[in-house]
Write a protein that holds these residues in place. Sequence first.
Motif, PDB file in Angstrom:
ATOM      1  N   PHE A 196      37.146  42.106  55.635  1.00  0.00           N
ATOM      2  CA  PHE A 196      37.209  40.925  54.605  1.00  0.00           C
ATOM      3  C   PHE A 196      37.048  39.588  55.338  1.00  0.00           C
ATOM      4  CE2 PHE A 196      39.449  44.497  52.396  1.00  0.00           C
ATOM      5  CZ  PHE A 196      38.662  44.281  51.116  1.00  0.00           C
ATOM      6  N   GLU A 197      37.654  39.520  56.536  1.00  0.00           N
ATOM      7  CA  GLU A 197      37.382  38.019  57.282  1.00  0.00           C
ATOM      8  C   GLU A 197      35.897  37.844  57.474  1.00  0.00           C
ATOM      9  OE1 GLU A 197      38.500  36.230  61.448  1.00  0.00           O
ATOM     10  OE2 GLU A 197      39.861  37.634  60.764  1.00  0.00           O
ATOM     11  N   ALA A 202      33.342  39.371  56.112  1.00  0.00           N
ATOM     12  CA  ALA A 202      32.604  38.999  54.701  1.00  0.00           C
ATOM     13  C   ALA A 202      32.764  37.799  54.161  1.00  0.00           C
ATOM     14  CB  ALA A 202      33.187  40.125  53.658  1.00  0.00           C
ATOM     15  N   ARG A 203      33.999  37.204  54.401  1.00  0.00           N
ATOM     16  CA  ARG A 203      34.205  35.856  53.787  1.00  0.00           C
ATOM     17  C   ARG A 203      33.421  35.155  54.599  1.00  0.00           C
ATOM     18  NH1 ARG A 203      39.180  37.908  52.356  1.00  0.00           N
ATOM     19  NH2 ARG A 203      40.132  37.755  54.343  1.00  0.00           N
ATOM     20  N   ASP A 204      33.655  35.083  55.714  1.00  0.00           N
ATOM     21  CA  ASP A 204      32.418  34.291  56.577  1.00  0.00           C
ATOM     22  C   ASP A 204      31.248  34.123  56.594  1.00  0.00           C
ATOM     23  OD1 ASP A 204      34.661  33.152  57.876  1.00  0.00           O
ATOM     24  OD2 ASP A 204      34.461  34.291  59.880  1.00  0.00           O
ATOM     25  N   ALA A 205      30.481  35.580  56.173  1.00  0.00           N
ATOM     26  CA  ALA A 205      29.078  35.911  56.017  1.00  0.00           C
ATOM     27  C   ALA A 205      28.773  35.108  54.619  1.00  0.00           C
ATOM     28  CB  ALA A 205      28.763  37.266  55.819  1.00  0.00           C
ATOM     29  N   ILE A 206      29.713  35.396  53.458  1.00  0.00           N
ATOM     30  CA  ILE A 206      29.506  34.870  52.133  1.00  0.00           C
ATOM     31  C   ILE A 206      29.352  33.412  52.358  1.00  0.00           C
ATOM     32  CG2 ILE A 206      30.217  34.315  49.830  1.00  0.00           C
ATOM     33  CD1 ILE A 206      31.364  37.438  49.996  1.00  0.00           C
ATOM     34  N   ARG A 207      30.097  32.686  52.903  1.00  0.00           N
ATOM     35  CA  ARG A 207      30.025  31.089  53.256  1.00  0.00           C
ATOM     36  C   ARG A 207      28.618  30.799  53.843  1.00  0.00           C
ATOM     37  NH1 ARG A 207      35.769  31.304  53.922  1.00  0.00           N
ATOM     38  NH2 ARG A 207      35.477  31.862  56.177  1.00  0.00           N
TER      39      ARG A 207
END
Length: 71
Positions: free
Chosen positions: A46-47, A49-54
Amino acid sequence: MSRRAYTVSDGRMVLTLTPAKEGGYLVTSPLEPELVTEAETVPEAFEMARDAIRALRAARAKLMRQLAAAS
């Protein structure tokens, strides 16, 4: 070892985790087709993925600015 992918959610994000040969997971999202990252654990997935989405959103915004400037 089974390589069966499974879907997890934290209530805000949906991820597909596929066990990697070398350990950990290949992380993708059915809602963000461009999202691809790796993680060792589910919380790290999840961490990451959040970085990748940003990063994806920033790249898309930059592309939109470039397209707007070119027209």
